[in-house]
Design a protein around this motif. Sequence first.
Motif, PDB file in Angstrom:
ATOM      1  N   LYS A  75      47.425  40.232  44.054  1.00  0.00           N
ATOM      2  CA  LYS A  75      46.574  40.749  43.579  1.00  0.00           C
ATOM      3  C   LYS A  75      45.425  39.569  43.329  1.00  0.00           C
ATOM      4  O   LYS A  75      44.289  39.534  43.251  1.00  0.00           O
ATOM      5  N   PHE A  76      46.001  38.385  43.054  1.00  0.00           N
ATOM      6  CA  PHE A  76      45.136  37.026  42.878  1.00  0.00           C
ATOM      7  C   PHE A  76      44.543  36.516  44.078  1.00  0.00           C
ATOM      8  O   PHE A  76      43.896  35.482  44.070  1.00  0.00           O
ATOM      9  N   SER A  77      45.050  37.136  45.188  1.00  0.00           N
ATOM     10  CA  SER A  77      44.601  36.617  46.576  1.00  0.00           C
ATOM     11  C   SER A  77      43.474  37.655  47.197  1.00  0.00           C
ATOM     12  O   SER A  77      43.088  37.352  48.213  1.00  0.00           O
ATOM     13  N   SER A 123      48.565  30.249  47.800  1.00  0.00           N
ATOM     14  CA  SER A 123      47.580  31.497  47.340  1.00  0.00           C
ATOM     15  C   SER A 123      47.551  31.271  45.842  1.00  0.00           C
ATOM     16  O   SER A 123      48.342  31.681  45.162  1.00  0.00           O
ATOM     17  N   GLY A 165      49.514  32.895  42.383  1.00  0.00           N
ATOM     18  CA  GLY A 165      49.256  34.109  41.505  1.00  0.00           C
ATOM     19  C   GLY A 165      49.099  33.375  40.190  1.00  0.00           C
ATOM     20  O   GLY A 165      49.451  33.889  39.077  1.00  0.00           O
ATOM     21  N   GLY A 222      52.768  34.976  39.441  1.00  0.00           N
ATOM     22  CA  GLY A 222      53.563  35.570  40.375  1.00  0.00           C
ATOM     23  C   GLY A 222      54.671  34.649  41.026  1.00  0.00           C
ATOM     24  O   GLY A 222      55.866  35.097  41.474  1.00  0.00           O
ATOM     25  N   GLY A 248      52.941  37.566  49.466  1.00  0.00           N
ATOM     26  CA  GLY A 248      52.912  38.433  48.472  1.00  0.00           C
ATOM     27  C   GLY A 248      53.607  39.635  49.271  1.00  0.00           C
ATOM     28  O   GLY A 248      54.689  40.377  48.545  1.00  0.00           O
ATOM     29  N   SER A 251      54.216  30.630  47.741  1.00  0.00           N
ATOM     30  CA  SER A 251      53.085  31.182  47.208  1.00  0.00           C
ATOM     31  C   SER A 251      52.209  30.202  46.530  1.00  0.00           C
ATOM     32  O   SER A 251      51.095  30.261  46.221  1.00  0.00           O
ATOM     33  N   THR A 281      51.621  40.417  41.959  1.00  0.00           N
ATOM     34  CA  THR A 281      50.662  39.420  41.230  1.00  0.00           C
ATOM     35  C   THR A 281      50.150  38.523  42.319  1.00  0.00           C
ATOM     36  O   THR A 281      48.898  38.162  42.323  1.00  0.00           O
ATOM     37  N   VAL A 282      50.958  37.969  43.362  1.00  0.00           N
ATOM     38  CA  VAL A 282      50.622  37.061  44.164  1.00  0.00           C
ATOM     39  C   VAL A 282      49.321  37.713  45.081  1.00  0.00           C
ATOM     40  O   VAL A 282      48.211  37.150  45.220  1.00  0.00           O
TER      41      VAL A 282
END
Length: 157
Positions: free
Chosen positions: A40-42, A98, A102, A106, A63, A94, A37-38
């Motif tokens: 994906k959103f980064s 980031s 997430g 995340g 991530g 995170s 998830t981290v």
Amino acid sequence: MLSRAPALGRAAWRWFRAFRRTRPFWGAAWLVLGGWTVIKFSLGSLQLVVETGFGAVAGYLTGGGMILCGLIPLVDPRQRYTFGLIGAVLAVVSLVVSNLGGFVVGMLLGVLGSSMMVGWGPKRPRRRERRADAGGGTGAGGGTGAALAEPALAEAD
């Protein structure tokens, strides 16, 4: 050929069940999901990541580190404390580096998974097997309860 398929499916399920019970499976699964998830959103284009520098790469590093911290204890469950704590630290970091970890999802999944991983312990024998062993081998199991249980992991603690 088709008649063996259900037997193979049952054998595969038994193997997976034994694998899942002798490792911190659910903690690792949550930690890997939090790391994914981290990441994906980064996500950004490669050109943007290269031009931005560490600010864009930090999401990938935290991530990816969370994913590695979730996968390593599946291979060697004795390392669950070390990688559970490192995974928790990466999840909290995170939040800063980031996109709010997430968008907080995340980070929360990572903290949940790492705490489950640290709190996991090897499977204990069932109660009736412990009673049979404590009874001097005169129980219904004939004193072989420990042999029937899955072998516990050797702890170096």
